[in-house]
Design a protein around this motif. Structure first.
Motif, mmCIF file in Angstrom:
data_model
loop_
_atom_site.group_PDB
_atom_site.id
_atom_site.type_symbol
_atom_site.label_atom_id
_atom_site.label_comp_id
_atom_site.label_asym_id
_atom_site.label_seq_id
_atom_site.Cartn_x
_atom_site.Cartn_y
_atom_site.Cartn_z
ATOM 1 N N ARG A 1 28.608 77.231 71.156
ATOM 2 C CA ARG A 1 29.328 76.051 71.650
ATOM 3 C C ARG A 1 29.471 76.158 73.167
ATOM 4 O O ARG A 1 29.498 77.255 73.724
ATOM 5 C CB ARG A 1 30.750 75.992 71.068
ATOM 6 N N THR A 2 29.600 75.009 73.830
ATOM 7 C CA THR A 2 29.872 75.034 75.270
ATOM 8 C C THR A 2 31.304 74.573 75.480
ATOM 9 O O THR A 2 31.630 73.398 75.307
ATOM 10 C CB THR A 2 28.879 74.137 76.024
ATOM 11 N N VAL A 3 32.152 75.527 75.798
ATOM 12 C CA VAL A 3 33.571 75.232 76.003
ATOM 13 C C VAL A 3 34.023 75.892 77.303
ATOM 14 O O VAL A 3 33.232 76.535 77.968
ATOM 15 C CB VAL A 3 34.422 75.731 74.806
ATOM 16 N N SER B 1 24.821 74.140 71.861
ATOM 17 C CA SER B 1 25.343 72.773 71.771
ATOM 18 C C SER B 1 25.981 72.422 73.109
ATOM 19 O O SER B 1 26.835 73.162 73.601
ATOM 20 C CB SER B 1 26.411 72.695 70.671
ATOM 21 N N ALA C 1 31.703 71.080 72.612
ATOM 22 C CA ALA C 1 32.507 71.933 71.741
ATOM 23 C C ALA C 1 32.117 71.732 70.284
ATOM 24 O O ALA C 1 32.103 72.669 69.495
ATOM 25 C CB ALA C 1 33.981 71.613 71.939
ATOM 26 N N GLY C 2 31.771 70.489 69.941
ATOM 27 C CA GLY C 2 31.416 70.192 68.556
ATOM 28 C C GLY C 2 29.982 70.601 68.265
ATOM 29 O O GLY C 2 29.115 70.582 69.144
ATOM 30 N N ILE C 3 29.734 70.992 66.998
ATOM 31 C CA ILE C 3 28.350 71.312 66.614
ATOM 32 C C ILE C 3 27.860 70.364 65.516
ATOM 33 O O ILE C 3 26.752 70.508 65.016
ATOM 34 C CB ILE C 3 28.191 72.781 66.155
ATOM 35 N N PRO D 1 37.338 69.441 64.162
ATOM 36 C CA PRO D 1 35.871 69.327 64.135
ATOM 37 C C PRO D 1 35.480 68.445 62.956
ATOM 38 O O PRO D 1 36.235 68.343 61.981
ATOM 39 C CB PRO D 1 35.428 70.775 63.901
ATOM 40 N N TRP E 1 22.007 68.063 72.852
ATOM 41 C CA TRP E 1 23.041 67.107 72.479
ATOM 42 C C TRP E 1 22.360 66.087 71.571
ATOM 43 O O TRP E 1 21.381 65.466 71.969
ATOM 44 C CB TRP E 1 23.666 66.432 73.714
ATOM 45 N N ALA F 1 29.498 79.476 67.194
ATOM 46 C CA ALA F 1 30.088 78.668 66.118
ATOM 47 C C ALA F 1 29.725 79.313 64.780
ATOM 48 O O ALA F 1 28.864 80.185 64.719
ATOM 49 C CB ALA F 1 29.525 77.260 66.196
ATOM 50 N N ASP G 1 31.546 82.338 72.312
ATOM 51 C CA ASP G 1 31.613 80.949 71.847
ATOM 52 C C ASP G 1 30.633 80.630 70.715
ATOM 53 O O ASP G 1 30.148 79.512 70.603
ATOM 54 C CB ASP G 1 31.361 79.989 73.028
ATOM 55 N N TYR H 1 32.011 74.583 62.136
ATOM 56 C CA TYR H 1 32.586 74.450 63.481
ATOM 57 C C TYR H 1 32.719 75.805 64.145
ATOM 58 O O TYR H 1 32.480 76.813 63.506
ATOM 59 C CB TYR H 1 33.943 73.738 63.435
#
Ligand code: NDP
Ligand code: OXD
Length: 310
Positions: free
Chosen positions: A87-89, A65, A68-70, A197, A47, A304, A302, A310
């Motif tokens: 991404r981690t969603v 990440s 959700a955002g990168i 994003p 992060w 990106a 997931d 994004y």
């Protein structure tokens, strides 16, 4: 098989390391300042990494990440460009964001900021608002988070519009896409929610031109990234009455500096980037699963697209 973890706060880094160690006892998990052999590290969990902090890890297979955002990962200009970003969603993140969006859209819809200001003055004024069916809400971004938020708003009864890069067909939601669809999307919108994003195409998109296309007196909810918003344009629009109120969860600089005028603007609600915070107990399970899947198959759902941003 070694993982490096890097967050801006040391205590949070240790917290995530511990969660991942518990879930992945066959892996070594190190905080970034305690890696014995950088060449043995194949995954990094990040992060807001410091610029250049991934350079010593020459054998990375993927970067994870913690969100959700990168954009916070891509902000590192020295990031190795060939390494895939995961991404981690998940349902936890979408559930929290749905709650946040519904809460703040309803709050603006039902004029709660004005009612609370009246309470402070002991003023009994019945502010009558139309039902949600007569209120047009626009959701910018119809991805993982925007689509579910738009759907919940529709279920509450709002007239919901959505805007994305590529065309979408979502039941009960009027969908617009691309730069060519932006004007029509904004027209008549009374509550605008940003769940885009942060990319070079979306930076500064919440600006005077956008505000002027909304219905006069509209409200803004920005739960995406601070740099989507041109701060001074919002203050001007609030002063002129073009925008009546705003909820902001994200800022150019976080934590929002004490001297920032948003803190004391009565028309702005500030929340400290909590719309959909991922927590270590839930998030680490997703991270562990993604790393294992990537290790076994070379890909995950997931992933990106760093070129797209994004
Ligand atoms: P997704 O990548 O799943 O979705 C992004 C959406 O934005 C897609 O619909 C995409 O269009 C659309 N989009 C991207 N670029 C443009 C453009 N130039 N014009 C129009 N539409 C565009 O992202 P998520 O929904 O998972 O997350 C969105 C953002 O929310 C994250 O990037 C993050 O910054 C923020 N966030 C904030 C949190 C908080 O606590 N405040 C928590 C989690 C995330 P298309 O579908 O055509 O690709
Ligand atoms: C995210 C965030 O990108 O928490 O997930 O902002």
């Amino acid at each position: 098989m070694n993982i490096v973890v890097s967050l801006p706060a040391a205590d949070k880094t240790e917290w995530w390391c511990q969660m991942l160690r518990d879930l992945m006892p066959d892996w070594n998990v190190y905080p970034i300042d305690k890696v014995p052999d950088p060449d043995a590290v194949t995954y990094s969990v990040l992060w807001r990494p410091a610029t250049g902090s991934m350079r010593p890890f020459r054998n990375l297979k993927a970067i994870v990440s913690l969100g959700a955002g990168i954009d916070h990962v891509l902000a590192d200009e020295q990031l190795p460009t060939h390494v895939p970003i995961i991404r981690t969603v998940g349902t936890d993140l979408t559930q929290r964001m749905k709650e946040y969006v519904a809460l703040h859209v309803l709050r603006h819809h039902r004029e709660l900021p004005a009612i609370q200001a009246n309470q402070a003055r002991q003023l009994w004024e019945q502010i009558v608002v139309p039902p949600a069916t007569q209120r047009r809400v626009g959701v910018m971004g119809l991805g993982n988070l925007g689509a579910v938020a738009a759907d919940l708003l529709k279920q509450i009864g709002f007239e919901v519009r959505g805007w994305s890069r590529s065309p979408k067909d979502l039941p009960g939601i009027q969908c617009f896409s691309g730069a060519e669809g932006f004007g029509a999307f904004l027209e008549g919108t009374e509550i605008l929610v940003c769940l885009l994003p942060l990319t070079e195409s979306t930076r500064g998109i919440l600006n005077a031109d956008t505000f002027n296309r909304l219905k006069r007196g509209a409200s803004i909810v920005n739960a995406a990234r601070g740099p989507h918003l041109v701060d001074s344009d919002l203050v001007e629009a609030l002063n002129s009455g073009q925008i009546s109120s705003a909820t902001l969860d994200v800022f150019h600089v976080e934590p929002l500096p004490n001297t920032h005028p948003f803190w004391t603007n009565p028309k702005i609600t500030v929340t400290p980037h909590v719309a959909s915070l991922i927590d270590a107990p839930t998030g680490s399970k997703i991270v562990a699963k993604n790393i294992r899947t990537f290790q076994e198959t070379g890909t995950v759902a997931d992933l990106a697209d760093a070129k797209r941003g994004y």
